[in-house]
Design an enzyme around this catalytic site. Sequence first.
Site, PDB file in Angstrom:
ATOM      1  NE  ARG A  26      -2.842   5.459  -5.645  1.00  0.00           N
ATOM      2  CZ  ARG A  26      -2.058   5.868  -6.615  1.00  0.00           C
ATOM      3  NH1 ARG A  26      -2.244   5.432  -7.830  1.00  0.00           N
ATOM      4  NH2 ARG A  26      -1.094   6.730  -6.382  1.00  0.00           N
ATOM      5  CG  HIS A  47      -0.306   0.379   2.505  1.00  0.00           C
ATOM      6  ND1 HIS A  47      -0.267   1.664   2.988  1.00  0.00           N
ATOM      7  CD2 HIS A  47       0.341  -0.379   3.432  1.00  0.00           C
ATOM      8  CE1 HIS A  47       0.353   1.682   4.151  1.00  0.00           C
ATOM      9  NE2 HIS A  47       0.736   0.457   4.439  1.00  0.00           N
ATOM     10  CB  CYS A  48       1.114   4.236  -1.865  1.00  0.00           C
ATOM     11  SG  CYS A  48      -0.438   4.480  -2.747  1.00  0.00           S
ATOM     12  CB  ALA A  49      -0.077   8.158   0.950  1.00  0.00           C
TER      13      ALA A  49
END
Length: 615
Positions: free
Chosen positions: A16, A12-14
């Site tokens: 998504r 995961h990113c910030a």
Amino acid sequence: MGGRENVNSVAHCATRLRVMVKDEGKINKEVIENLEKVQGAFFNSGQYQIIFGTGTVNKMYDEVVALGLPTSSKDDMKAEAAKQGNWFQRAIRTFGDVFVPIIPVIVATGLFMGVRGLLTALGMTLPADVTTYTQILTDTAFIILPGLVVWSTFRVFGGNPAVGIVLGMMLVSGSLPNAWAVASGGEVTAMNFFGFIPVVGLQGSVLPAFIIGVVGAKFEKAVRKVVPDVIDLLVTPFVTLLVMSILGLFVIGPVFHVVENYILIATKAILNMPFGLGGFLIGGVHQLIVVSGVHHIFNLLEVQLLAADHANPFNAIITAAMTAQGAATVAVGVKTKNPKLKTLAFPAALSAFLGITEPAIFGVNLRFRKPFFLSLIAGAIGGGLASILGLAGTGNGITIIPGTMLYIGNGQLAQYLLMVAVSFVLGFALTYMFGYEDEKEVATEVETERLVQEETTGNIPATLQNETLVTPIVGDVVALADVNDPVFSSGAMGQGIAVKPSQGVVYAPADAEVSIAFPTGHAFGLKTTDGAEVLIHVGIDTVSMDGDGFEAKVAQGDKVKAGDVLGTFDSNKIAAAGLDDTTMVIVTNTADYASVAPVATGSVAKGDAVIEVKI
């Protein structure tokens, strides 16, 4: 997602959840896009990316990890994704990786220009030394631009960034004739090396610096492979800088400077097409290019334009396209009666007006298709208007609301606001009148709920029926409003009854499936065969006993009949802990029924009816 076997890894990113899948065709995209809290989802570069937003995505990732799915770091996934797509897509992604880190300084430079223009517009005369200082703020980034580009390219291609930035600064050394001074036709002329090679500094050059960075990083890695480790620190930087400075100044720089000029001429030719056709074309396709993931090519072109003319016509055209996208999202939010969609649409639109259209595109417009394509029409018209008005920002990287700062210094603020207003009105009106029908969305929500239930339980959910629940507790009935816990007494959890126990046994109130069985044994959730969702909570704050005095007899997923024992508890231990053993029986999906009414008073024995639910 197509089952566990279809998932390679999750990260995961910030904002998504990023899932690498084996087969995109196995993903049930419609269901995922309609799930609560999902703000949009799309497939790109081998990843299925589900947008949850900041904070929420961390919690969702933890739940996914708890399912035992394979995980990987964001960098690992990015490296894997980089292998996906054709050569053109990979090349554009590389452009993005190189130029995105440079954009903040270009943005800051554009804002400095805007502040200086604002002060001038207010009639302020700046002292000579202050004027010099503002020139330092507005010109430095473009003077050293090749240094920034070579540094970033070395970083992306695995070279030493420190070697890269020194090599880049050599290209704009003060010992070389300034490229802008030579181009102006004044007294400064190019140097002739060896009597026939004209050499000037590469101030403002982008493509030559990029090529020098690519070749230099690969050359440095090649040198490092053959140089012994003991002398690597001395030899590798020396050889790299020597060879690449010669190639950069005498070969790559002159050749690709010509290529860059032709690209710039072609770009300006498109932008200057008559009747605003260039803006119409770019404004109409820009958000399509964003969806394809190759929009980073605009970074190269915008930086070239800014370096050459300190003016960026692309910015206004892109702003028109993004404004139309946000306006279409607002139209959907205004027209829909679906509260979930409203709460998704308006924040997504705000994000678009701040310069990030991804939530609007993938969360709303592309999901319903028509809003997306109608916004392309509005963006094309707005882009054409931007070209006709001759709009050109003083920077790049910011648009719409923040982008106003790029048009104060050049006296184009009024025209900019007009273009934004036209793009918004068109995007909103087209979508509101032709782009969205709420009835279809309601039908989609119902179908999604059915599919989710079928996916998670293996059964098509039954239609709700009238039914009567029998008491799960033997004892004395207490009105729910009299319970000493506001969560239950207020009805926030749903309607029902409470019972003061005379026996320590919990029975099933109907034929049902156990949907929740707390390991502490103090609470059970059931879904009856007729559709009622029932929570049985033994005592108030008894979770603090951590299971002491409680014993669960069933587990999640078990099927039970009315009167089956769910668990047991010891009221004496609850009292010894200073807690109340009053047990709540709540129909948590009360909102799905016309009425949920208690039908018992006084004492109740096993099998006695206590609650009637009616549709």
